[in-house]
Scaffold this active site. Structure first.
Site, PDB file in Angstrom:
ATOM      1  N   VAL A  15       0.973  -1.233   0.077  1.00 17.33           N
ATOM      2  CA  VAL A  15       0.020  -0.152   0.123  1.00 17.33           C
ATOM      3  C   VAL A  15       0.911   1.206  -0.064  1.00 17.33           C
ATOM      4  CG1 VAL A  15      -2.135  -1.095   1.119  1.00 17.33           C
ATOM      5  CG2 VAL A  15      -0.190   0.024   2.602  1.00 17.33           C
ATOM      6  N   SER A  16       0.455   2.508  -0.479  1.00 20.67           N
ATOM      7  CA  SER A  16       1.216   3.557  -0.670  1.00 20.67           C
ATOM      8  C   SER A  16       1.569   4.315   0.657  1.00 20.67           C
ATOM      9  CB  SER A  16       0.695   4.628  -1.688  1.00 20.67           C
ATOM     10  OG  SER A  16       0.603   3.870  -2.894  1.00 20.67           O
ATOM     11  N   THR A  17       0.498   4.382   1.327  1.00 22.47           N
ATOM     12  CA  THR A  17       0.479   5.281   2.698  1.00 22.47           C
ATOM     13  C   THR A  17       0.098   4.311   4.062  1.00 22.47           C
ATOM     14  OG1 THR A  17      -1.656   5.839   2.581  1.00 22.47           O
ATOM     15  CG2 THR A  17      -0.184   7.248   1.213  1.00 22.47           C
ATOM     16  N   GLN A  20      -3.118   3.477   4.655  1.00 21.68           N
ATOM     17  CA  GLN A  20      -3.957   2.422   3.877  1.00 21.68           C
ATOM     18  C   GLN A  20      -3.952   1.053   4.634  1.00 21.68           C
ATOM     19  OE1 GLN A  20      -2.207   2.976  -0.087  1.00 21.68           O
ATOM     20  NE2 GLN A  20      -4.340   3.645  -0.690  1.00 21.68           N
TER      21      GLN A  20
END
Length: 193
Positions: A15-17, A20
């Protein structure tokens, strides 16, 4: 878990962040038969992803890297193809659950390249639309980004208070309810020729 010479499905969930959650990816990977799942919270455009590097280091001939969706591995076709070369170089395969891509077959390798091309095309179109929208806004006199915290009159008052020595930059920041760095930037801009 020791990795032997038998075929092993190895999952990669990203996941990017930090906000998330990758639980849905992990669940899908485990249901597909992955015995080991590497979990990462990092942008897909970054190369310094420690879990991905650990996964690549542990790959053995016959293993299959499994991702929930192609963009979990990389956002750029160039990077994706480089990763595919590393996976193939280790004698391993690749599988994407969402796009039904499996590079252990010739058809799967071709499909992966086609899907990757479309994904990159879609991102390029999005960048182009965004750039065109920003250009149109600039022509109409609108400037993107955050609205300024201070009005022109407030900026002039801060400059006058600090120049007169009646307030420090930190005191002026508190007085106007802004971060001290906002006042520091204002003072630097005023000093610039």
């Amino acid at each position: 878990m020791a990795i032997g010479l038998r075929t092993m499905l190895i999952g990669y969930a990203r996941v990017s962040t930090r906000e998330q959650d990758n639980e849905a990816q992990i669940d899908a990977l485990e249901k597909s038969g992955c015995e080991l799942v590497f979990k990462e919270k990092a942008s897909g455009s970054r190369w310094d992803r420690p879990e991905l590097l650990r996964l690549l280091d542990q790959l053995r001939k016959g293993d299959v890297v499994v991702v929930w969706k192609l963009d979990r591995l990389s956002r750029s076709l160039k990077d994706l193809l480089m990763l595919m070369e590393k996976i193939a170089g280790a004698g391993a395969g690749f599988r994407s659950l969402t796009e039904s891509i499996d590079t252990t077959s010739a058809g799967g390798r071709m499909m992966m390249q086609i899907v990757g091309s479309f994904a990159e095309f879609e991102r390029a179109m999005l960048r182009e639309r965004t750039r065109n929208g920003l250009d149109a806004a600039r022509i109409q006199g609108r400037i993107g980004g955050r609205r300024p915290k201070l009005k022109e009159g407030q900026k002039a008052e801060i400059l006058s208070l600090v120049a007169a020595g009646s307030k420090t930059a930190a005191e002026a920041a508190r007085l106007f309810g802004v971060h001290p760095s906002t006042v520091s930037r204002l003072l630097k801009q005023a000093e610039a020729p």
